[in-house]
Design a protein around this motif. Structure first.
Motif, short mmCIF file in Angstrom:
data_model
loop_
_atom_site.label_atom_id
_atom_site.label_comp_id
_atom_site.label_asym_id
_atom_site.label_seq_id
_atom_site.Cartn_x
_atom_site.Cartn_y
_atom_site.Cartn_z
N GLU A 132 0.82 -1.21 0.00
CA GLU A 132 0.00 0.00 0.00
C GLU A 132 0.85 1.26 0.00
OE1 GLU A 132 -2.50 -0.99 3.50
OE2 GLU A 132 -4.14 -0.77 2.10
N GLY A 133 2.15 1.11 0.23
CA GLY A 133 3.03 2.26 0.28
C GLY A 133 3.57 2.48 1.67
N PRO A 134 4.33 3.55 1.87
CA PRO A 134 4.92 3.80 3.18
C PRO A 134 3.92 4.23 4.24
CG PRO A 134 5.40 5.61 1.70
CD PRO A 134 4.75 4.55 0.87
N GLN A 135 2.79 4.80 3.82
CA GLN A 135 1.77 5.22 4.78
C GLN A 135 0.55 4.35 4.64
OE1 GLN A 135 1.11 9.46 4.99
NE2 GLN A 135 -0.91 9.24 5.88
N GLY A 136 0.12 3.76 5.73
CA GLY A 136 -1.03 2.88 5.70
C GLY A 136 -1.94 3.13 6.88
#
Length: 440
Positions: free
Chosen positions: A331-335
């Motif tokens: 989902e990427g670095p921010q979840g």
């Protein structure tokens, strides 16, 4: 309903009776220092070594919610240009299109609004907060998996995904509830508008150019303008996306960026750079071109800032370099993650903290309700103001997982602005600072 191919380009206390402890761990007010060193030098006996690698799909699918969820089918598309009535939750969270939102419903109010949504068309609205003196924007969340038994159970789980963006027209009290975080709202859908123009096929108006008759004939099919092509490049969606992508990749070397300008405009909102107030306003911009322009302007303004700092007013202790940000999940670095008590956290993962930041570790390492299988978490606090920064994650000694150590920082606890402003005082239009692109 199949969301497998939907791009995932990505707390919050849903139960007001819970405290601020993110993982419901009880600890003494006498905080103590804990070990934070990298344990890659620990020697594991061969007989205890297990050859395995971190399965990132577990995090993206939010397996910690359990495997017994029922998959929903079909979806609701809200028509543009008309008013709609939807149940609404104010979560102090901005939901992006394509972002997964996990919820464990425990409080009666949250269960009430989610049951209403599931039995209606499985859609509900998510907003950061209701703005009294300006427009309020949000995102439709669509439930695509939920617990089998939701009528009689004390709590149930859902997985929802961000869908269409909307603007609130009117807010009414939710039936049978006096909770201000819930509402029945009249909304209108915000259209996704991307203006494209083949600026590489422009030529000056015949009266403004100097060329031979033959050259003029070869360019009759070109779009004629009195402005040179470099003017239009300042508004071209692919030119803006290219410039923004280069800046993001220079700062975040391990973060994958979408080639689609629209997806990119939402991805950069999930990198810890923008405040929640700014993200809320960016969600209300119809034009992808204009949204990219604002993001590029803000990025230019703060590009000299290379660190995240503690967001508590009066602290501003350096937390880590922005280059330490890395994607621990697809989902990427921010979840967005939810613990067993219904507490939802927006979290960004980093490889290491600032060398001078001697964080306070609280409690013993635990695997309870861990969002990353194979790791043990420990709560970490800012040594300067005791603000809850997030968690440290250490791989199990018996597993050959990488990285061995990383950190999860709550987005609400960090800022990229040196002099932190109290939420609500900084507005998107103040980002300009004299660096606005040419407009007409």
């Amino acid at each position: 309903m199949n969301f497998q191919n939907t791009p995932n380009i990505y707390g919050i206390d849903l139960n007001s009776d819970n405290n601020d402890d993110p993982n419901r761990q009880t600890y003494s007010s006498e905080f103590h220092q804990g070990p934070n060193q990298d344990r890659r030098d620990v020697i594991i006996p061969p007989e205890l070594q297990i050859e395995t690698h971190y399965d990132r799909s577990l995090t993206a699918a939010h397996k910690y919610l359990g495997d017994g969820l029922r998959e929903a089918t079909g979806r609701t598309i809200y028509e543009e240009g008309v008013f709609h009535s939807i149940p609404l939750i104010f979560l102090k969270l901005n939901l992006m299109p394509g972002q997964i939102l996990p919820i464990i419903a425990r409080s009666s109010d949250v269960k009430l609004v989610l049951k209403y949504a599931i039995f209606r068309n499985r859609s509900f609205g998510v907003c950061y907060k209701l703005n009294e003196n300006k427009r309020t924007f949000g995102t439709i969340a669509e439930v695509y998996e939920h617990s089998v038994e939701i009528e009689t159970s004390q709590s149930f789980q859902i997985k929802a995904m961000g869908h269409q963006r909307f603007e609130i027209i009117q807010v009414n009290q939710f039936p049978e509830s006096h909770e201000q975080s819930l509402a029945l709202a009249t909304i209108k859908i915000i259209p996704d508008i991307t203006l494209t123009h083949p600026y590489n096929k422009l030529c000056l108006h015949p009266k403004k150019r100097n060329m031979s008759h033959g050259e003029m004939c070869r360019k009759r099919d070109m779009w004629q303008t009195q402005w040179p092509d470099w003017v239009y490049k300042q508004f071209d969606v692919y030119e803006l996306a290219s410039r923004l992508s280069k800046k993001v990749k220079m700062l975040y070397k391990d973060v994958k960026i979408s080639d689609d300008p629209n997806l990119l405009s939402f991805q950069v909102m999930r990198l810890g750079i923008f405040s929640q107030e700014q993200v809320s306003e960016l969600l209300g911009i119809e034009s992808t071109n204009l949204r990219l322009q604002y993001e590029l302007q803000y990025w230019n303004k703060i590009q000299s800032m290379q660190k995240f700092m503690c967001a508590r007013s009066g602290c501003s202790a350096p937390v880590c370099n922005m280059s330490s940000v890395f994607p621990m999940s697809p989902e990427g670095p921010q979840g967005t993650y939810c613990n067993s008590w219904g507490k939802i956290h927006d979290m960004i993962t980093v490889t290491q903290l600032d060398d001078d930041l001697d964080v306070i570790s609280v409690g013993s390492p635990s695997t309870e309700c861990c969002w990353f299988p194979g790791y043990k978490w420990t709560i970490i606090l800012c040594p300067n103001c005791h603000n809850h920064l997030g968690w440290s994650y250490m791989a199990d000694e018996n597993l050959s997982l990488t990285p061995r150590l990383f950190y999860g920082l709550t987005v609400s606890a960090i800022t990229s602005i040196k002099d932190y402003l109290v939420p609500g005082r900084e507005r998107l239009e103040e980002v300009n600072d004299g660096e606005m692109l040419v407009t007409f």
